[in-house]
Design a protein around this motif. Structure first.
Motif, PDB file in Angstrom:
ATOM      1  N   LEU A 140       0.821  -1.116   0.009  1.00 55.95           N
ATOM      2  CA  LEU A 140       0.032  -0.179   0.011  1.00 55.95           C
ATOM      3  C   LEU A 140       0.885   1.326  -0.113  1.00 55.95           C
ATOM      4  O   LEU A 140       0.524   2.050  -0.506  1.00 55.95           O
ATOM      5  N   VAL A 141       1.848   1.116   0.699  1.00 54.59           N
ATOM      6  CA  VAL A 141       3.066   2.482   0.968  1.00 54.59           C
ATOM      7  C   VAL A 141       3.542   2.529  -0.402  1.00 54.59           C
ATOM      8  O   VAL A 141       3.644   3.727  -0.938  1.00 54.59           O
ATOM      9  N   ASN A 142       4.019   1.487  -1.206  1.00 51.12           N
ATOM     10  CA  ASN A 142       4.655   1.597  -2.636  1.00 51.12           C
ATOM     11  C   ASN A 142       3.792   2.140  -3.452  1.00 51.12           C
ATOM     12  O   ASN A 142       3.876   2.986  -4.354  1.00 51.12           O
ATOM     13  N   ASP A 143       2.372   1.683  -3.268  1.00 47.00           N
ATOM     14  CA  ASP A 143       1.268   2.196  -4.308  1.00 47.00           C
ATOM     15  C   ASP A 143       1.141   3.609  -4.254  1.00 47.00           C
ATOM     16  O   ASP A 143       0.892   4.458  -5.391  1.00 47.00           O
ATOM     17  N   ILE A 144       1.094   4.177  -2.939  1.00 51.12           N
ATOM     18  CA  ILE A 144       1.159   5.888  -2.925  1.00 51.12           C
ATOM     19  C   ILE A 144       2.187   6.385  -3.561  1.00 51.12           C
ATOM     20  O   ILE A 144       2.167   7.361  -4.405  1.00 51.12           O
ATOM     21  N   LEU A 145       3.328   5.988  -3.438  1.00 55.74           N
ATOM     22  CA  LEU A 145       4.383   6.442  -4.135  1.00 55.74           C
ATOM     23  C   LEU A 145       4.465   6.306  -5.517  1.00 55.74           C
ATOM     24  O   LEU A 145       4.893   7.235  -6.277  1.00 55.74           O
ATOM     25  N   ASP A 146       4.259   5.186  -6.004  1.00 56.23           N
ATOM     26  CA  ASP A 146       4.106   5.034  -7.503  1.00 56.23           C
ATOM     27  C   ASP A 146       3.219   5.622  -8.019  1.00 56.23           C
ATOM     28  O   ASP A 146       3.294   6.195  -9.177  1.00 56.23           O
ATOM     29  N   TYR A 147       1.886   5.800  -7.484  1.00 52.33           N
ATOM     30  CA  TYR A 147       0.837   6.869  -8.094  1.00 52.33           C
ATOM     31  C   TYR A 147       1.384   8.106  -8.462  1.00 52.33           C
ATOM     32  O   TYR A 147       1.139   8.699  -9.277  1.00 52.33           O
ATOM     33  N   ARG A 148       2.012   8.577  -7.329  1.00 53.11           N
ATOM     34  CA  ARG A 148       2.492   9.935  -7.398  1.00 53.11           C
ATOM     35  C   ARG A 148       3.659  10.208  -8.619  1.00 53.11           C
ATOM     36  O   ARG A 148       3.365  11.100  -9.320  1.00 53.11           O
ATOM     37  N   LYS A 149       4.462   9.110  -8.711  1.00 53.05           N
ATOM     38  CA  LYS A 149       5.523   9.198  -9.581  1.00 53.05           C
ATOM     39  C   LYS A 149       4.779   9.102 -10.991  1.00 53.05           C
ATOM     40  O   LYS A 149       5.135   9.670 -11.980  1.00 53.05           O
ATOM     41  N   LEU A 150       3.747   8.183 -11.166  1.00 54.99           N
ATOM     42  CA  LEU A 150       2.960   8.012 -12.391  1.00 54.99           C
ATOM     43  C   LEU A 150       2.324   9.372 -12.819  1.00 54.99           C
ATOM     44  O   LEU A 150       2.219   9.808 -14.106  1.00 54.99           O
ATOM     45  N   ILE A 151       1.867  10.050 -12.029  1.00 53.33           N
ATOM     46  CA  ILE A 151       1.031  11.442 -12.296  1.00 53.33           C
ATOM     47  C   ILE A 151       2.047  12.407 -12.756  1.00 53.33           C
ATOM     48  O   ILE A 151       1.814  13.126 -13.559  1.00 53.33           O
ATOM     49  N   HIS A 152       3.271  12.402 -12.244  1.00 54.90           N
ATOM     50  CA  HIS A 152       4.388  13.388 -12.538  1.00 54.90           C
ATOM     51  C   HIS A 152       5.335  12.827 -13.643  1.00 54.90           C
ATOM     52  O   HIS A 152       6.113  13.635 -13.947  1.00 54.90           O
ATOM     53  N   GLY A 153       5.010  11.695 -14.049  1.00 61.23           N
ATOM     54  CA  GLY A 153       5.670  11.156 -15.297  1.00 61.23           C
ATOM     55  C   GLY A 153       7.293  10.920 -14.872  1.00 61.23           C
ATOM     56  O   GLY A 153       8.157  11.132 -15.688  1.00 61.23           O
ATOM     57  N   GLN A 154       7.507  10.352 -13.690  1.00 57.18           N
ATOM     58  CA  GLN A 154       8.594  10.208 -13.174  1.00 57.18           C
ATOM     59  C   GLN A 154       9.027   8.637 -13.414  1.00 57.18           C
ATOM     60  O   GLN A 154      10.055   8.408 -12.840  1.00 57.18           O
ATOM     61  N   ILE A 155       8.307   7.864 -13.909  1.00 55.10           N
ATOM     62  CA  ILE A 155       8.721   6.429 -14.156  1.00 55.10           C
ATOM     63  C   ILE A 155       9.020   6.219 -15.559  1.00 55.10           C
ATOM     64  O   ILE A 155       8.281   6.616 -16.640  1.00 55.10           O
ATOM     65  N   GLU A 156      10.217   5.443 -15.722  1.00 47.39           N
ATOM     66  CA  GLU A 156      10.619   5.062 -17.117  1.00 47.39           C
ATOM     67  C   GLU A 156      10.715   3.302 -16.956  1.00 47.39           C
ATOM     68  O   GLU A 156      11.289   2.947 -15.993  1.00 47.39           O
ATOM     69  N   LEU A 157      10.317   3.002 -18.235  1.00 44.87           N
ATOM     70  CA  LEU A 157      10.597   1.343 -18.249  1.00 44.87           C
ATOM     71  C   LEU A 157      11.901   0.998 -18.439  1.00 44.87           C
ATOM     72  O   LEU A 157      12.516   1.614 -19.346  1.00 44.87           O
TER      73      LEU A 157
END
Length: 340
Positions: A140-157
């Motif tokens: 759940l904690v990681n989901d919160i962090l990942d969702y914020r990163k996704l919104i701000h376009g901070q995740i690259e595959l």
């Protein structure tokens, strides 16, 4: 008499024309001011001072524009406060998520040490519960962090070749305890054409997608039901992933709400709350240039499907992915201390 009448008529006509032009000019001025006010509410230029109906119209418009400007100023202040509050909330969530994750990692580490200490069967039950609860909270904690990163376009595959059979086996094993706790049978089917094949993907993000879909399917299944993970090769370089459960069906309206990341409605709101899991899946699939499709009916259950398009190759032809390399890494771990 005729001459005097003609002069009076002509004079009256000239006065009427002048008066009409004056009225028209002032009406045009009012109309232009209203148009300009729509573009720029702070701009009101009406220099008309009259005691008739036109003067009343001008004064009413001035009063109205003043009140609108006052409300706009209040809205600007409220918007600024809302932006600051949202920023503070986001920073609080991010900081708290990081702070919570650190002790959780310690708890999981200590739980692992307890498991390696050959616990008694009665102790193993408590250790399993502690481990499962800690891993759930960490997810759940990681989901919160990942969702914020996704919104701000901070995740690259990060693409790499993985063995499909090994990858799916690990995914299934990680959910066996959760499925058994909910009295759910967990099944999977791997297309024979994908056995002994390597698939190019981001294993971390693909695992995150499948974990969320399987957890969601288990959560919304009825007791003694089934959750099925199905992988099929649908084209030369395409793999379709499908997660199906046989719980309550989802209405077409709520399917669209889920895909548009909106709140579900009706009686399903209490039993089909999607939380952050499905929004994360939807946004991660966009990074893969894919999309989530949902099919639901009472007879066939509910399935969540998506297709990934990347290269598929034979396991023997792929270099750098072998059991020997994994063994070398294990030997390295046994000789050094890895500190996070």
């Amino acid at each position: 008499l005729f001459l005097l009448t003609g002069i009076m008529t002509l004079l009256s006509l000239l006065i009427a024309i002048w008066w009409t032009q004056r009225q028209t000019k002032e009406f045009k001025s009012i109309a232009q001011t209203i148009t300009d006010f729509g573009r720029n509410p702070e701009m009101v230029n009406l220099d008309i001072d009259r005691d008739d109906e036109i003067g009343d119209l001008v004064n009413s418009f001035k009063d109205m524009s003043g009140k609108i400007n006052q409300h706009l100023d209040e809205l600007k202040i409220a918007r600024s406060e809302a932006i600051e509050a949202n920023k503070a909330k986001s920073e609080f969530l991010e900081n708290m998520s990081h702070e919570i994750r650190n002790p959780l990692q310690s708890i999981l580490g200590m739980t692992g040490m307890l498991e390696q200490n050959k616990p008694r069967p009665d102790q193993q039950v408590f250790i399993d519960t502690l481990k499962f609860s800690s891993e759930t909270l960490l997810t759940l904690v990681n989901d919160i962090l990942d969702y914020r990163k996704l919104i701000h376009g901070q995740i690259e595959l990060q693409y790499q070749d993985i063995s499909m059979s090994d990858f799916i086996e690990k995914i299934i094993k990680s959910h066996l305890f959760d499925a058994a706790s909910n009295k759910i049978k967990l099944k999977f089917h791997l297309d024979p054409e994908l056995e002994q094949k390597m698939f190019q993907t981001d294993p971390v993000r693909l695992a995150q997608i499948l974990h969320n879909l399987i957890s969601n399917a288990i959560r919304h299944s009825v007791s003694f039901g089934e959750v099925i993970l199905d992988l099929n090769r649908v084209a030369e370089n395409q793999v379709q992933f499908s997660v199906r459960n046989f719980g309550p069906s989802i209405s077409e309206e709520n399917i669209q709400n889920i895909l548009q990341q909106k709140q579900v409605t009706g009686s399903s709101r209490l039993t089909q709350n999607v939380g952050l899991g499905l929004p994360i899946v939807i946004n991660l699939l966009k990074l893969f240039d894919s999309e989530l499709k949902i099919e639901s009916n009472a007879q066939k259950g509910t399935s969540f499907n998506f297709i990934l398009t990347r290269s598929i190759s034979n396991a023997d032809a792929v270099k750098g992915v072998s059991s020997e390399q994994y063994l070398d890494f294990s030997e390295l771990i046994s000789k050094v201390a890895c500190i996070d």
